[in-house]
Design an enzyme around this catalytic site. Structure first.
Site: not given
Length: 332
Positions: A133, A187, A244, A251-252, A277
């Site tokens: 998402t 992840k 991701t 963001r990662n 995160e």
């Protein structure tokens, strides 16, 4: 308001979930810590800090008072993983379902989010919503599928699914809370590694290999913790990993990209409104893996890089110089 669902946390993901739930005309109560953000959401119908692209539906109302959530039967908790314990402690008491939407492992304790939340409700009232998402796509009403892992089994699913499902937001049932949590936490760290590959211009072959080998690490860790392989091969594991690890919307991934381009972790993280995160998860995940004898060389490499122990190119060189082995060795 006639809200039945509250969203705790008005970052990009929390705001997107509130918008998705209000897309059919439903009322949704959205909690934000910042009074000025509450005012902006209610008066301007936008969250200019975290999700500026979304024009918020009329049914989304914001509040900074957790007590206003007391009567709601379902709360989606979307605060960053490292702040979950403090926010949970402030929630009003009551019998309700808590749906955990943060993806991480608590630094200092090694607890998954469901373990943290057990101070606020029983295990059969805890659920985890996780999957591939991007917040801006969910807010825009683009099709999205997620795992809804219910600690209370089918009975909880029967309560939650009708409240959360929308034409463009499709939950799939699971009762593997541990698997859903581990998929989401691991992840994030692997996405940092893929960003490093991009930052070093190592090519698509390298990224694909890293995703596959990273998934093997996720599977090893998950199975050791009681997760089911089919959960980790689904939306909240492999599906989320692929998303991701492939876009700067992550963001990662963007953090890893900056590291691969030569920035330090402090430089890459400074001035950001949103939270990557994986930066907080990597050291605790690496420590748990070492303690339990689980081989996670990619996670360990990300931890070393974030700690400033070696530059990105040296960390990648160390990974490539590991002994040759069978592909499936230690896979289970």
């Amino acid at each position: 308001m006639s809200a039945k669902v509250g969203v705790v946390g008005a970052g990009a993901w929390g705001t997107a979930l509130a918008q998705a739930l209000a897309s059919d005309g439903s009322d949704v109560l959205l909690w934000a810590r910042e009074a000025d953000l509450v005012s902006q959401i209610n008066s301007e119908r936008r969250n200019g800090t975290y999700l500026p692209s979304a024009a918020l539906a009329a049914g989304v109302r914001a509040t900074s008072d957790l007590a206003e959530l007391a009567s709601l039967p379902v709360l989606l908790v979307v605060v960053p993983a490292q702040f979950l314990a403090s926010v949970i402690a402030g929630l009003p008491m009551g019998e309700r379902d808590l749906v955990l939407c943060a993806k991480g492992i608590e630094a200092g304790t090694g607890r998954l989010m469901a373990d943290v939340a057990l101070s606020a409700c029983t295990a059969d009232r805890l659920a985890v919503l996780s999957g591939p998402t991007f917040a801006h796509e969910v807010a825009a009403g683009l099709p999205t599928a997620v795992t809804l892992a219910c600690g209370g089994g089918r009975a909880q699913w029967d309560r939650l699914a009708p409240l959360l499902a929308r034409p463009a937001l499709r939950p799939y049932y699971s009762d593997d809370v541990v698997g859903a949590e581990i998929g989401g936490a691991v992840k994030n760290v692997l996405a940092i590694a893929c960003g490093v590959v991009e930052g070093l211009n190592l090519g698509q072959n390298a990224r694909a290999a890293l995703i596959a080998r990273g998934y093997a690490e996720m599977l090893r860790f998950g199975l050791a913790r009681g997760a089911r392989a089919e959960t980790l091969s689904g939306l909240c594991g492999l599906g989320d990993l692929v998303l991701t690890c492939s876009s700067t919307s992550s963001r990662n991934f963007s953090l890893g990209l900056a590291l691969g381009q030569g920035l330090t972790a402090a430089e890459a993280l400074s001035g950001k409104n949103s939270v990557a995160e994986g930066a907080a998860t990597a050291p605790v995940l690496a420590d748990l893996a070492r303690r339990d004898g689980i081989q996670m060389p990619i996670v360990e490499a990300v931890h070393r890089l974030l700690a400033g122990e070696a530059p990105a190119a040296a960390v990648v060189s160390d990974l490539l110089s590991r002994p040759l082995r069978d592909e499936q060795e230690h896979a289970l």
